[in-house]
Design a protein around this motif. Structure first.
Motif, PDB file in Angstrom:
ATOM      1  N   LEU A 135       0.812  -1.219   0.000  1.00 37.43           N
ATOM      2  CA  LEU A 135       0.000   0.000   0.000  1.00 37.43           C
ATOM      3  C   LEU A 135       0.849   1.274   0.000  1.00 37.43           C
ATOM      4  O   LEU A 135       0.323   2.362  -0.198  1.00 37.43           O
ATOM      5  CB  LEU A 135      -0.939   0.012   1.204  1.00 37.43           C
ATOM      6  N   THR A 136       2.159   1.139   0.221  1.00 37.60           N
ATOM      7  CA  THR A 136       3.043   2.303   0.133  1.00 37.60           C
ATOM      8  C   THR A 136       3.447   2.579  -1.311  1.00 37.60           C
ATOM      9  O   THR A 136       3.982   3.649  -1.599  1.00 37.60           O
ATOM     10  CB  THR A 136       4.324   2.102   0.967  1.00 37.60           C
ATOM     11  N   TYR A 137       3.232   1.612  -2.210  1.00 40.70           N
ATOM     12  CA  TYR A 137       3.601   1.730  -3.618  1.00 40.70           C
ATOM     13  C   TYR A 137       5.029   2.267  -3.761  1.00 40.70           C
ATOM     14  O   TYR A 137       5.269   3.357  -4.274  1.00 40.70           O
ATOM     15  CB  TYR A 137       2.608   2.622  -4.364  1.00 40.70           C
ATOM     16  N   PRO A 138       6.008   1.470  -3.317  1.00 40.50           N
ATOM     17  CA  PRO A 138       7.402   1.951  -3.315  1.00 40.50           C
ATOM     18  C   PRO A 138       7.924   2.283  -4.710  1.00 40.50           C
ATOM     19  O   PRO A 138       8.847   3.088  -4.842  1.00 40.50           O
ATOM     20  CB  PRO A 138       8.176   0.784  -2.692  1.00 40.50           C
ATOM     21  N   GLU A 139       7.343   1.689  -5.745  1.00 39.92           N
ATOM     22  CA  GLU A 139       7.797   2.005  -7.093  1.00 39.92           C
ATOM     23  C   GLU A 139       7.506   3.461  -7.459  1.00 39.92           C
ATOM     24  O   GLU A 139       8.163   4.039  -8.334  1.00 39.92           O
ATOM     25  CB  GLU A 139       7.142   1.070  -8.118  1.00 39.92           C
ATOM     26  N   HIS A 140       6.537   4.061  -6.782  1.00 40.44           N
ATOM     27  CA  HIS A 140       6.219   5.474  -6.993  1.00 40.44           C
ATOM     28  C   HIS A 140       6.724   6.359  -5.851  1.00 40.44           C
ATOM     29  O   HIS A 140       6.759   7.586  -6.012  1.00 40.44           O
ATOM     30  CB  HIS A 140       4.708   5.658  -7.133  1.00 40.44           C
ATOM     31  N   ASN A 141       7.070   5.758  -4.736  1.00 45.91           N
ATOM     32  CA  ASN A 141       7.457   6.509  -3.538  1.00 45.91           C
ATOM     33  C   ASN A 141       8.742   5.932  -2.964  1.00 45.91           C
ATOM     34  O   ASN A 141       8.732   5.229  -1.947  1.00 45.91           O
ATOM     35  CB  ASN A 141       6.330   6.441  -2.497  1.00 45.91           C
ATOM     36  N   SER A 352      -1.478  -0.615   8.076  1.00 47.43           N
ATOM     37  CA  SER A 352      -2.868  -0.763   7.643  1.00 47.43           C
ATOM     38  C   SER A 352      -3.512   0.607   7.483  1.00 47.43           C
ATOM     39  O   SER A 352      -3.148   1.569   8.173  1.00 47.43           O
ATOM     40  CB  SER A 352      -3.655  -1.582   8.667  1.00 47.43           C
ATOM     41  N   PRO A 353      -4.472   0.771   6.577  1.00 45.14           N
ATOM     42  CA  PRO A 353      -5.188   2.047   6.463  1.00 45.14           C
ATOM     43  C   PRO A 353      -5.813   2.479   7.779  1.00 45.14           C
ATOM     44  O   PRO A 353      -5.815   3.680   8.094  1.00 45.14           O
ATOM     45  CB  PRO A 353      -6.243   1.763   5.393  1.00 45.14           C
ATOM     46  N   GLU A 354      -6.318   1.533   8.552  1.00 49.47           N
ATOM     47  CA  GLU A 354      -6.904   1.878   9.849  1.00 49.47           C
ATOM     48  C   GLU A 354      -5.879   2.548  10.755  1.00 49.47           C
ATOM     49  O   GLU A 354      -6.125   3.629  11.314  1.00 49.47           O
ATOM     50  CB  GLU A 354      -7.446   0.624  10.537  1.00 49.47           C
ATOM     51  N   ALA A 355      -4.704   1.920  10.905  1.00 45.69           N
ATOM     52  CA  ALA A 355      -3.684   2.448  11.813  1.00 45.69           C
ATOM     53  C   ALA A 355      -3.075   3.737  11.282  1.00 45.69           C
ATOM     54  O   ALA A 355      -2.803   4.675  12.037  1.00 45.69           O
ATOM     55  CB  ALA A 355      -2.591   1.407  12.040  1.00 45.69           C
ATOM     56  N   ARG A 368       2.002  12.066   9.604  1.00 48.76           N
ATOM     57  CA  ARG A 368       1.580  11.822   8.227  1.00 48.76           C
ATOM     58  C   ARG A 368       1.747  10.358   7.810  1.00 48.76           C
ATOM     59  O   ARG A 368       2.652   9.658   8.249  1.00 48.76           O
ATOM     60  CB  ARG A 368       2.377  12.711   7.276  1.00 48.76           C
ATOM     61  N   THR A 369       0.868   9.939   6.935  1.00 51.46           N
ATOM     62  CA  THR A 369       0.875   8.549   6.479  1.00 51.46           C
ATOM     63  C   THR A 369       1.976   8.285   5.461  1.00 51.46           C
ATOM     64  O   THR A 369       2.377   9.182   4.706  1.00 51.46           O
ATOM     65  CB  THR A 369      -0.481   8.177   5.856  1.00 51.46           C
ATOM     66  N   VAL A 370       2.444   7.033   5.410  1.00 48.81           N
ATOM     67  CA  VAL A 370       3.385   6.591   4.383  1.00 48.81           C
ATOM     68  C   VAL A 370       2.656   5.863   3.263  1.00 48.81           C
ATOM     69  O   VAL A 370       3.283   5.467   2.275  1.00 48.81           O
ATOM     70  CB  VAL A 370       4.482   5.664   4.968  1.00 48.81           C
ATOM     71  N   LEU A 371       1.357   5.675   3.396  1.00 44.25           N
ATOM     72  CA  LEU A 371       0.599   5.019   2.338  1.00 44.25           C
ATOM     73  C   LEU A 371       0.391   5.984   1.166  1.00 44.25           C
ATOM     74  O   LEU A 371       0.332   7.196   1.357  1.00 44.25           O
ATOM     75  CB  LEU A 371      -0.759   4.547   2.862  1.00 44.25           C
ATOM     76  N   ASP A 372       0.277   5.438  -0.024  1.00 43.66           N
ATOM     77  CA  ASP A 372      -0.039   6.244  -1.204  1.00 43.66           C
ATOM     78  C   ASP A 372      -1.554   6.364  -1.261  1.00 43.66           C
ATOM     79  O   ASP A 372      -2.245   5.557  -1.888  1.00 43.66           O
ATOM     80  CB  ASP A 372       0.518   5.573  -2.459  1.00 43.66           C
ATOM     81  N   VAL A 373      -2.076   7.385  -0.598  1.00 42.63           N
ATOM     82  CA  VAL A 373      -3.520   7.504  -0.392  1.00 42.63           C
ATOM     83  C   VAL A 373      -4.264   7.568  -1.717  1.00 42.63           C
ATOM     84  O   VAL A 373      -5.357   6.993  -1.859  1.00 42.63           O
ATOM     85  CB  VAL A 373      -3.832   8.747   0.468  1.00 42.63           C
ATOM     86  N   ALA A 374      -3.713   8.231  -2.709  1.00 45.49           N
ATOM     87  CA  ALA A 374      -4.393   8.388  -3.994  1.00 45.49           C
ATOM     88  C   ALA A 374      -4.646   7.046  -4.677  1.00 45.49           C
ATOM     89  O   ALA A 374      -5.557   6.931  -5.513  1.00 45.49           O
ATOM     90  CB  ALA A 374      -3.587   9.294  -4.917  1.00 45.49           C
ATOM     91  N   ARG A 375      -3.870   6.021  -4.335  1.00 44.48           N
ATOM     92  CA  ARG A 375      -4.009   4.713  -4.974  1.00 44.48           C
ATOM     93  C   ARG A 375      -4.802   3.726  -4.114  1.00 44.48           C
ATOM     94  O   ARG A 375      -4.971   2.568  -4.497  1.00 44.48           O
ATOM     95  CB  ARG A 375      -2.629   4.140  -5.299  1.00 44.48           C
ATOM     96  N   LEU A 376      -5.278   4.166  -2.959  1.00 44.75           N
ATOM     97  CA  LEU A 376      -6.069   3.296  -2.104  1.00 44.75           C
ATOM     98  C   LEU A 376      -7.503   3.204  -2.621  1.00 44.75           C
ATOM     99  O   LEU A 376      -7.977   4.097  -3.335  1.00 44.75           O
ATOM    100  CB  LEU A 376      -6.087   3.832  -0.668  1.00 44.75           C
TER     101      LEU A 376
END
Length: 425
Positions: A135-141, A352-355, A368-376
């Protein structure tokens, strides 16, 4: 996160060359169902900085949630300095303790990660095999797989983002709306009313407003990051900062920084003779009205503090025009943790998105989150709505200009040089 680099003691050098082994095979992160089954009933000891109430409350919430979800117990071992945990792992290795360590998870980044990895004190690679890591999409981040210029190679898992953010009392300095370039301001009176938008302008502002700004005492992580921010702004060539410090002429590269600090210190809070110990103490000085300008490594901290009535509603946030230093903070698992399955279960939950959404909530922490929110998925994206009504919150695009962290050796070298120059004399 307060942290100091690991100093490898000469007496332990022999132990560092000994091969690693364990009586029982480690939990294999490739078999996630087996990891979760092994994690049940484990007590995971998470060594993490305990210097901020919001962080501590968040970790308490994590403990409750992983107990419900995975039937494991999470114990927050509160640290003043991450290097204490790193030194303990090193001592256990030196004593031949290969499979019964006392630490299962460490909140870590930068120079401590570099030192632990070099000394083979980390379990892994595991991070990329955590189900939620995708969910972090490391290829983009790529920042989620890079720590202070060093590739993490799966030996630590990201769980939050940080970037230097300045904040000020707008009742004392005028609103940030329409702020111009502080360097162009001519009159001292006008300079005193405008928040400085560059490191050079900060010195002029401090001269015009003596005692109203300071930074945390080195080796505090936030204070050390301020040194790096200033150094990047002051040197003509930043290239040496992204290679090991001993490969450059350290004295020549850092000379502009010491000249700058020599000029700045007499105008700081308590004339630079005393410094707050931590970032939270810096925030307290702002709340008590002793400072008019401060900074944090957590961009949402001022807004969260306003919501908690720790800072006045007149506080506003901003970043410097040339950008500010930012990084990702991580969790890692020591090589000799006997509860690696539980540690991986916790690390996965933290992603997890929840955490991540709960952590970003201003009422909780604001990290701030490390998830790529736009891709969730849409339902998960909705969890990350920013409270734009809070006047201390940064605009959504304010953090787009993030300066990369120098090589970890620079923090170590700067901390030692600062203490030598300003303490040991």
């Amino acid at each position: 996160m307060p942290t100091r680099p690991l100093a490898l003691l000469p007496a332990l050098a022999l132990a560092l060359t000994a091969p690693l082994h364990a009586d029982a095979p480690p939990a294999d992160p490739a078999d996630w169902e087996a990891v979760l089954e092994e994690a049940r009933g484990q007590t995971v000891y998470w060594n993490a900085w305990g210097g901020d109430d919001r962080t501590n409350r968040y970790i308490e919430w994590v403990a409750r949630r992983v107990a419900e979800a995975h039937d494991l117990r999470l114990v927050h071992v509160k640290l003043d300095d991450t290097s204490a945990a790193v030194s303990r792992v090193l001592a256990e290795k030196a004593a031949g303790n290969r499979d019964d360590g006392s630490i299962d998870l460490i909140w870590i980044n930068g120079e401590n990660f570099a030192a632990m990895k070099e000394a083979e004190l980390l379990f892994g690679p595991f991070a990329e095999r955590l189900p939620n890591f995708a969910l972090t999409y490391p290829e983009h981040n790529p920042e989620v797989v890079t720590d202070f210029t060093l590739p993490t190679e799966g030996y630590e898992s990201p769980w939050g983002k940080a970037q230097i953010t300045f904040y000020y009392d707008s009742e004392e300095m005028g609103d940030s709306e329409g702020m111009g370039d502080s360097d162009a301001l001519g009159a001292d009176e006008t300079m005193a009313q405008e928040p400085p938008r560059s490191i050079e302008a900060l010195l002029a502002w401090a001269e015009a407003n003596p005692g109203r700004f300071t930074y945390p005492r080195i080796p505090d992580f936030t204070g050390s990051t301020f040194l790096k921010q200033a150094l990047i702004a002051l040197v003509e060539d930043t290239a040496p900062l992204y290679a090991p410090a001993d490969e450059s002429d350290f004295a020549a590269v850092t000379a502009p920084l010491w000249d700058y600090l020599d000029a700045l210190h007499p105008h700081l809070w308590r004339s630079g003779r005393q410094f707050p110990a931590t970032g939270p103490e810096l925030r307290r000085l702002m709340g008590d009205g002793e400072l008019s300008l401060a900074f944090t490594f957590y961009p949402s901290e001022p807004a969260a503090a306003v919501a908690d009535f720790e800072l006045p509603e007149s506080v506003r946030s901003y970043v410097l025009d040339e950008g500010t230093l930012g990084n990702v903070h991580f969790v890692a698992i020591p090589f000799n943790s006997p509860r690696r399955a539980g540690a991986m279960a916790v690390a996965n939950f933290l992603l997890s998105p929840e955490a991540q959404a709960h952590k970003q909530d201003l009422a909780v922490w604001g990290d701030r989150t490390v998830l790529d929110v736009a891709r969730l998925p849409e339902a998960d994206r909705a969890r990350f709505t920013i409270d734009a009504e809070n006047p201390a919150m940064l605009p959504a695009d304010a953090l787009e200009k993030t300066l990369p962290e120098p090589h970890p050796s620079w923090m170590t070298a700067l901390q030692e040089a600062w203490r030598e120059r300003y303490v040991r004399r």
